[in-house]
Design a protein around this motif. Sequence first.
Motif, PDB file in Angstrom:
ATOM      1  N   ILE A  12      -1.330 -20.895 -33.676  1.00 62.28           N
ATOM      2  CA  ILE A  12      -2.385 -21.357 -32.722  1.00 62.28           C
ATOM      3  C   ILE A  12      -3.129 -22.101 -32.812  1.00 62.28           C
ATOM      4  CG2 ILE A  12      -2.672 -20.689 -30.260  1.00 62.28           C
ATOM      5  CD1 ILE A  12      -0.885 -18.163 -31.016  1.00 62.28           C
ATOM      6  N   ILE A  13      -2.906 -23.179 -31.957  1.00 58.07           N
ATOM      7  CA  ILE A  13      -3.546 -24.005 -31.498  1.00 58.07           C
ATOM      8  C   ILE A  13      -4.815 -23.874 -30.346  1.00 58.07           C
ATOM      9  CG2 ILE A  13      -4.972 -26.668 -31.620  1.00 58.07           C
ATOM     10  CD1 ILE A  13      -2.603 -26.931 -33.711  1.00 58.07           C
ATOM     11  N   ALA A  14      -5.892 -23.418 -30.453  1.00 63.42           N
ATOM     12  CA  ALA A  14      -6.925 -23.004 -29.746  1.00 63.42           C
ATOM     13  C   ALA A  14      -8.145 -23.068 -29.742  1.00 63.42           C
ATOM     14  CB  ALA A  14      -5.841 -21.844 -28.442  1.00 63.42           C
ATOM     15  N   THR A  15      -9.102 -22.901 -28.214  1.00 63.37           N
ATOM     16  CA  THR A  15     -10.909 -22.553 -28.654  1.00 63.37           C
ATOM     17  C   THR A  15     -10.843 -21.236 -28.417  1.00 63.37           C
ATOM     18  OG1 THR A  15     -10.434 -25.353 -27.418  1.00 63.37           O
ATOM     19  CG2 THR A  15     -12.662 -23.401 -27.136  1.00 63.37           C
ATOM     20  N   TYR A  16     -11.694 -20.645 -28.698  1.00 71.40           N
ATOM     21  CA  TYR A  16     -11.917 -19.651 -29.071  1.00 71.40           C
ATOM     22  C   TYR A  16     -13.300 -19.706 -28.725  1.00 71.40           C
ATOM     23  CZ  TYR A  16      -7.246 -19.805 -31.777  1.00 71.40           C
ATOM     24  OH  TYR A  16      -6.163 -19.311 -31.715  1.00 71.40           O
ATOM     25  N   ARG A  17     -13.032 -17.552 -28.681  1.00 74.97           N
ATOM     26  CA  ARG A  17     -14.650 -18.051 -28.231  1.00 74.97           C
ATOM     27  C   ARG A  17     -15.149 -16.338 -29.385  1.00 74.97           C
ATOM     28  NH1 ARG A  17     -14.195 -12.423 -24.731  1.00 74.97           N
ATOM     29  NH2 ARG A  17     -12.739 -12.708 -23.744  1.00 74.97           N
ATOM     30  N   ASN A  18     -16.254 -16.148 -29.252  1.00 77.94           N
ATOM     31  CA  ASN A  18     -16.574 -14.905 -30.020  1.00 77.94           C
ATOM     32  C   ASN A  18     -17.844 -14.631 -29.879  1.00 77.94           C
ATOM     33  OD1 ASN A  18     -16.681 -13.126 -32.681  1.00 77.94           O
ATOM     34  ND2 ASN A  18     -17.864 -14.009 -34.015  1.00 77.94           N
ATOM     35  N   GLY A  20     -18.347 -13.710 -26.524  1.00 82.46           N
ATOM     36  CA  GLY A  20     -18.971 -13.771 -25.803  1.00 82.46           C
ATOM     37  C   GLY A  20     -19.238 -15.801 -25.660  1.00 82.46           C
ATOM     38  N   LYS A  21     -19.469 -16.416 -26.833  1.00 83.80           N
ATOM     39  CA  LYS A  21     -19.974 -17.818 -26.685  1.00 83.80           C
ATOM     40  C   LYS A  21     -18.992 -18.531 -27.480  1.00 83.80           C
ATOM     41  CE  LYS A  21     -23.676 -18.743 -28.031  1.00 83.80           C
ATOM     42  NZ  LYS A  21     -25.364 -19.298 -28.884  1.00 83.80           N
ATOM     43  N   LYS A  22     -18.608 -20.028 -26.907  1.00 85.89           N
ATOM     44  CA  LYS A  22     -17.546 -20.486 -27.315  1.00 85.89           C
ATOM     45  C   LYS A  22     -17.704 -20.581 -28.441  1.00 85.89           C
ATOM     46  CE  LYS A  22     -15.413 -23.934 -24.712  1.00 85.89           C
ATOM     47  NZ  LYS A  22     -15.039 -25.193 -24.067  1.00 85.89           N
ATOM     48  N   ILE A  23     -17.249 -20.970 -29.489  1.00 84.91           N
ATOM     49  CA  ILE A  23     -16.798 -21.163 -30.875  1.00 84.91           C
ATOM     50  C   ILE A  23     -16.632 -23.136 -31.344  1.00 84.91           C
ATOM     51  CG2 ILE A  23     -16.132 -21.241 -33.634  1.00 84.91           C
ATOM     52  CD1 ILE A  23     -15.136 -18.386 -32.761  1.00 84.91           C
ATOM     53  N   THR A  24     -17.434 -23.492 -31.856  1.00 89.98           N
ATOM     54  CA  THR A  24     -17.916 -24.329 -31.781  1.00 89.98           C
ATOM     55  C   THR A  24     -18.105 -24.883 -33.406  1.00 89.98           C
ATOM     56  OG1 THR A  24     -18.765 -24.825 -29.958  1.00 89.98           O
ATOM     57  CG2 THR A  24     -18.733 -27.298 -31.562  1.00 89.98           C
ATOM     58  N   CYS A  25     -17.164 -26.215 -34.385  1.00 87.99           N
ATOM     59  CA  CYS A  25     -17.262 -26.155 -35.396  1.00 87.99           C
ATOM     60  C   CYS A  25     -18.837 -26.920 -35.731  1.00 87.99           C
ATOM     61  CB  CYS A  25     -16.830 -27.908 -35.614  1.00 87.99           C
ATOM     62  SG  CYS A  25     -15.920 -28.400 -37.519  1.00 87.99           S
ATOM     63  N   PRO A  26     -19.239 -26.438 -36.618  1.00 84.49           N
ATOM     64  CA  PRO A  26     -20.264 -26.653 -36.406  1.00 84.49           C
ATOM     65  C   PRO A  26     -21.040 -28.191 -37.618  1.00 84.49           C
ATOM     66  CG  PRO A  26     -19.909 -24.879 -37.910  1.00 84.49           C
ATOM     67  CD  PRO A  26     -18.879 -24.786 -37.199  1.00 84.49           C
ATOM     68  N   ASN A  27     -19.428 -28.496 -38.028  1.00 85.94           N
ATOM     69  CA  ASN A  27     -19.340 -29.737 -38.573  1.00 85.94           C
ATOM     70  C   ASN A  27     -18.970 -31.185 -37.614  1.00 85.94           C
ATOM     71  OD1 ASN A  27     -19.615 -31.797 -41.212  1.00 85.94           O
ATOM     72  ND2 ASN A  27     -17.427 -31.706 -41.304  1.00 85.94           N
ATOM     73  N   TYR A  71     -13.953 -15.423 -40.280  1.00 86.96           N
ATOM     74  CA  TYR A  71     -14.136 -14.321 -39.228  1.00 86.96           C
ATOM     75  C   TYR A  71     -13.255 -13.307 -39.527  1.00 86.96           C
ATOM     76  CZ  TYR A  71     -16.518 -17.484 -35.815  1.00 86.96           C
ATOM     77  OH  TYR A  71     -17.788 -18.633 -35.383  1.00 86.96           O
ATOM     78  N   PHE A  72     -14.412 -12.012 -39.434  1.00 85.74           N
ATOM     79  CA  PHE A  72     -13.688 -10.671 -40.410  1.00 85.74           C
ATOM     80  C   PHE A  72     -13.168 -10.009 -38.808  1.00 85.74           C
ATOM     81  CE2 PHE A  72     -14.192  -6.367 -41.879  1.00 85.74           C
ATOM     82  CZ  PHE A  72     -13.474  -5.737 -42.805  1.00 85.74           C
ATOM     83  N   ASN A  73     -13.733 -10.325 -37.932  1.00 87.34           N
ATOM     84  CA  ASN A  73     -12.310  -9.774 -37.387  1.00 87.34           C
ATOM     85  C   ASN A  73     -12.169 -10.655 -35.836  1.00 87.34           C
ATOM     86  OD1 ASN A  73     -13.418  -7.277 -37.101  1.00 87.34           O
ATOM     87  ND2 ASN A  73     -15.048  -7.322 -36.508  1.00 87.34           N
ATOM     88  N   PRO A  74     -10.918 -11.238 -35.679  1.00 84.57           N
ATOM     89  CA  PRO A  74     -10.128 -11.760 -35.135  1.00 84.57           C
ATOM     90  C   PRO A  74     -11.196 -12.618 -33.953  1.00 84.57           C
ATOM     91  CG  PRO A  74      -8.818  -9.932 -34.939  1.00 84.57           C
ATOM     92  CD  PRO A  74      -9.593  -9.051 -35.856  1.00 84.57           C
ATOM     93  N   PRO A  75     -10.793 -13.848 -33.710  1.00 84.12           N
ATOM     94  CA  PRO A  75     -11.949 -14.522 -31.532  1.00 84.12           C
ATOM     95  C   PRO A  75     -10.594 -13.797 -30.650  1.00 84.12           C
ATOM     96  CG  PRO A  75     -11.877 -15.569 -34.097  1.00 84.12           C
ATOM     97  CD  PRO A  75     -11.268 -14.543 -34.337  1.00 84.12           C
ATOM     98  N   LYS A  76     -11.575 -13.957 -29.703  1.00 83.36           N
ATOM     99  CA  LYS A  76     -10.398 -14.233 -28.724  1.00 83.36           C
ATOM    100  C   LYS A  76     -10.114 -15.228 -27.902  1.00 83.36           C
ATOM    101  CE  LYS A  76     -10.631  -9.751 -27.449  1.00 83.36           C
ATOM    102  NZ  LYS A  76     -12.151  -9.670 -28.655  1.00 83.36           N
ATOM    103  N   ILE A  77      -9.179 -15.366 -27.720  1.00 86.41           N
ATOM    104  CA  ILE A  77      -8.592 -16.773 -27.413  1.00 86.41           C
ATOM    105  C   ILE A  77      -9.533 -17.121 -26.143  1.00 86.41           C
ATOM    106  CG2 ILE A  77      -6.645 -19.143 -26.593  1.00 86.41           C
ATOM    107  CD1 ILE A  77      -5.030 -17.316 -28.208  1.00 86.41           C
ATOM    108  N   ILE A  78      -9.200 -18.401 -25.329  1.00 85.71           N
ATOM    109  CA  ILE A  78     -10.273 -18.610 -24.672  1.00 85.71           C
ATOM    110  C   ILE A  78      -8.951 -19.584 -23.708  1.00 85.71           C
ATOM    111  CG2 ILE A  78     -11.837 -19.779 -22.714  1.00 85.71           C
ATOM    112  CD1 ILE A  78     -13.552 -20.373 -25.799  1.00 85.71           C
ATOM    113  N   ASN A  79      -9.048 -18.629 -22.318  1.00 84.71           N
ATOM    114  CA  ASN A  79      -7.894 -19.806 -21.848  1.00 84.71           C
ATOM    115  C   ASN A  79      -8.735 -20.867 -20.658  1.00 84.71           C
ATOM    116  OD1 ASN A  79      -5.723 -18.007 -22.326  1.00 84.71           O
ATOM    117  ND2 ASN A  79      -6.625 -16.075 -21.156  1.00 84.71           N
ATOM    118  N   GLU A  80      -8.203 -21.634 -20.637  1.00 77.43           N
ATOM    119  CA  GLU A  80      -8.743 -22.999 -19.939  1.00 77.43           C
ATOM    120  C   GLU A  80      -7.812 -23.440 -18.779  1.00 77.43           C
ATOM    121  OE1 GLU A  80     -12.969 -24.549 -22.885  1.00 77.43           O
ATOM    122  OE2 GLU A  80     -11.064 -25.416 -23.606  1.00 77.43           O
TER     123      GLU A  80
END
Length: 80
Positions: A12-18, A20-27, A71-80
């Motif tokens: 699944i390709i999606a936006t995720y949060r961990n 409570g914060k949206k995960i953004t690629c640091p690169n 991530y050791f625990n699976p991040p949650k998908i953000i429904n946008e």
Amino acid sequence: MGLFDRQSKNPIIATYRNMGKKITCPNCGNTKFEVRDVLLNTTAMTFFGFDWANKNASAMICTQCSRIEWYFNPPKIINE
Ligand SMILES: [Zn+2]
């Protein structure tokens, strides 16, 4: 035997949060990731130097620059 032996066939390709914060690629700043559940087997355990085995982790692959975040625990998908 490889690190991605247990990858899902249709990731699944999606936006995720961990936490409570949206995960953004640091690169590259992208927010779309492909997530694969990976079994941290003995081979991976040795590779990462962890002292435990047979745990699942989530590898989040940036769809833009292909950087992998773990991530050791699976991040949650953000429904946008
Ligand atoms: Zn990126």
